[in-house]
Enzyme design. Structure first.
Site, short mmCIF file in Angstrom:
data_model
loop_
_atom_site.label_atom_id
_atom_site.label_comp_id
_atom_site.label_asym_id
_atom_site.label_seq_id
_atom_site.Cartn_x
_atom_site.Cartn_y
_atom_site.Cartn_z
N LYS A 294 0.77 -1.15 0.17
CA LYS A 294 0.07 -0.09 0.05
C LYS A 294 1.01 1.34 -0.04
O LYS A 294 0.38 2.30 -0.61
CB LYS A 294 -0.91 0.13 1.36
CG LYS A 294 -2.11 -1.05 0.96
CD LYS A 294 -3.44 -0.44 1.80
CE LYS A 294 -4.59 -1.54 1.51
NZ LYS A 294 -5.77 -1.10 2.26
N LYS B 184 -4.47 -10.41 -7.01
CA LYS B 184 -5.80 -10.66 -6.17
C LYS B 184 -6.75 -9.64 -6.90
O LYS B 184 -6.51 -8.81 -6.96
CB LYS B 184 -5.55 -10.73 -4.62
CG LYS B 184 -5.46 -9.30 -4.03
CD LYS B 184 -5.80 -9.25 -2.55
CE LYS B 184 -5.82 -7.79 -2.19
NZ LYS B 184 -6.25 -7.53 -0.72
N LYS C 271 -11.27 -4.21 -5.68
CA LYS C 271 -11.90 -3.13 -6.31
C LYS C 271 -11.11 -2.02 -6.75
O LYS C 271 -11.56 -1.03 -7.43
CB LYS C 271 -13.22 -2.65 -5.36
CG LYS C 271 -12.94 -1.99 -3.94
CD LYS C 271 -13.99 -2.31 -3.03
CE LYS C 271 -13.76 -2.42 -1.72
NZ LYS C 271 -14.49 -2.99 -0.93
P1 TYM Z 1 -11.00 -6.06 3.58
O1 TYM Z 1 -12.11 -4.86 3.65
O2 TYM Z 1 -9.84 -5.51 2.57
O3 TYM Z 1 -11.58 -7.30 2.86
C1 TYM Z 1 -12.57 -8.19 3.64
C2 TYM Z 1 -12.35 -9.50 3.64
O4 TYM Z 1 -12.41 -9.98 2.32
C3 TYM Z 1 -11.10 -10.53 2.06
N1 TYM Z 1 -10.58 -10.54 0.65
C4 TYM Z 1 -10.71 -11.49 -0.19
N2 TYM Z 1 -10.64 -12.76 -0.04
C5 TYM Z 1 -10.36 -13.61 -1.19
N3 TYM Z 1 -9.97 -13.06 -2.28
C6 TYM Z 1 -9.68 -11.86 -2.52
N4 TYM Z 1 -9.34 -11.29 -3.75
C7 TYM Z 1 -10.21 -10.80 -1.49
N5 TYM Z 1 -10.14 -9.53 -1.28
C8 TYM Z 1 -10.38 -9.25 0.15
C9 TYM Z 1 -10.06 -10.38 3.06
O5 TYM Z 1 -9.28 -11.11 3.24
C10 TYM Z 1 -11.15 -9.84 4.33
O6 TYM Z 1 -11.33 -11.04 5.11
N6 TYM Z 1 -8.09 -5.31 7.73
C11 TYM Z 1 -9.26 -5.98 7.20
C12 TYM Z 1 -10.78 -5.49 7.77
C13 TYM Z 1 -10.36 -5.85 9.20
C14 TYM Z 1 -10.55 -7.16 10.01
C15 TYM Z 1 -10.72 -6.62 11.21
C16 TYM Z 1 -10.91 -8.32 9.53
C17 TYM Z 1 -10.43 -4.79 10.16
N7 TYM Z 1 -10.49 -5.35 11.46
C18 TYM Z 1 -10.60 -7.73 12.27
C19 TYM Z 1 -10.94 -9.40 10.48
C20 TYM Z 1 -10.76 -9.11 11.93
C21 TYM Z 1 -9.60 -5.45 5.73
O7 TYM Z 1 -9.07 -4.38 5.24
O8 TYM Z 1 -10.43 -6.41 5.01
#
Ligand code: TYM
Length: 328
Positions: free
Chosen positions: A111, A193, A196
């Site tokens: 990032k 991966k 969006k």
């Molecule tokens: P975020 O918002 O980027 O994504 C949410 C969830 O979707 C999963 N994900 C994917 N899984 C499979 N293939 C993909 N291409 C893909 N893109 C995204 C992510 O692994 C995630 O599970 N930091 C986290 C949000 C968060 C969180 C937490 C998660 C904040 N606090 C506490 C668990 C526990 C995030 O940015 O996810």
């Protein structure tokens, strides 16, 4: 009952990767666990957000999570910024996490390359906030996609460190990672991966894409010249499509290979698209109804924040006492 916690950032609609990697599991886990879910809107400001769009995205994400199947009769589902304990514990955990540990986070490295004009301190300490999210609720399990595994590992390390310095305070959480769907790849570049933020909109499917768009994007998906539906090394595009298909239909790779035996991608791609369209259809219908009822959504998040806070407070006050802070 064991507890599950997970969150998602409300920065626009969710992708098929979010759905298959995480959200589908959020729904399923409600049958067996006490689940706490939230919109990570504090994490979202590590990237600059335009206020009006941000406000709209948060409400839409709340509606979409309900449409996907978060059931408020069984689970708590709140908005992170409405429970101040997250920011409070995050500060504490910042002081129990090493600069070197955070420097090793691959998401930070990625990032800070992508947003070179805004490498803020929040982006760097983001995993401490995520650890706070998880540890506040004493979560046993955290459903996530593969890209969040390293952050979860950090949360475990911080929990163990704190427990070791004082006395058992935090439950050390385990990840739950889907067998297929944990890493859904871009349809245009299957070595990256699905995200969006991809500048090529053909690379990702969103949960709210209409059927024609979904069909078109799958038909254009990058595959290979072998024209054989087979899960194998070097066939990243086909492997990705098979993973998506498997995750939705529950069929194994062998079953999928048999189903398309003797057929080419001209049959396979539309079949994957159809499966995705049918999976998303009822979600989109529920979403349209929910988003029309702002008063109901507002009532839901208002009721859920105090439920989450009651749990979070118990953990935070234990933490403060152990460190040596004077109680009020
Ligand atoms: P975020 O918002 O980027 O994504 C949410 C969830 O979707 C999963 N994900 C994917 N899984 C499979 N293939 C993909 N291409 C893909 N893109 C995204 C992510 O692994 C995630 O599970 N930091 C986290 C949000 C968060 C969180 C937490 C998660 C904040 N606090 C506490 C668990 C526990 C995030 O940015 O996810």
């Amino acid at each position: 009952k064991k507890r599950v916690l997970s969150m998602i950032q409300p920065t626009g609609t969710f992708t098929l990767g979010n759905y298959l990697g995480a959200l589908k599991n959020f729904v399923r886990l409600q049958d067996d666990y006490e689940c706490v879910y939230a919109l990570a809107d504090l994490h979202a400001i590590t990237v600059r957000q335009e206020p009006a769009a941000f406000r709209k995205n948060i409400l839409e994400a709340y509606a979409l999570m309900l449409a996907i199947g978060i059931d408020l009769k069984r689970s708590v589902f709140f908005i992170q910024s409405q429970v101040a304990e997250h920011a409070q514990l995050a500060w504490v955990l910042n002081c129990y996490t090493q600069f070197g540990e955070l420097s090793r986070m691959t998401q930070f490295k990625d990032k800070s390359q992508k947003h070179a004009d805004n490498i803020n301190a929040g982006l760097f300490t983001y995993p401490c906030l995520m650890a706070a999210d998880i540890l506040l609720y004493q979560a046993d399990y955290v459903p996530i996609g593969a890209d969040q595994k390293q952050h979860l590992e950090l949360a475990r390390n911080v929990a163990e460190r704190f427990n070791g310095l004082y006395s058992p305070t935090f439950t050390v959480p385990d990840p739950i990672i889907a067998k297929h769907g944990a890493r859904v790849m871009s349809l245009q570049d299957p070595t990256k991966k699905m995200s969006k933020s991809d500048e090529n909109a053909n690379g990702f499917i969103t949960v709210l894409d209409d059927p024609d768009t979904i069909m078109r994007k799958f038909k254009r998906a990058v595959t290979d010249s072998e024209a054989c539906v087979r899960f194998a090394e070097g066939k990243d595009g086909v492997n990705n499509l098979m993973g998506i298909y498997s995750s939705i239909t529950g069929r194994s790779m062998e079953e999928i290979e048999r189903e398309f035996d003797g057929k080419g991608y001209g049959d396979f791609k539309p079949a994957v698209a159809e499966a995705v369209i049918e999976e998303l259809r009822p979600i989109q219908e529920r979403y349209r109804n929910l988003i029309a009822d702002k008063a109901y959504l507002e009532q839901c998040y208002r009721e859920n924040a105090p439920k989450a806070q009651a749990i979070a407070r118990r953990t935070l006050s234990k933490v403060m006492k152990k460190i040596g802070y004077l109680p009020l």
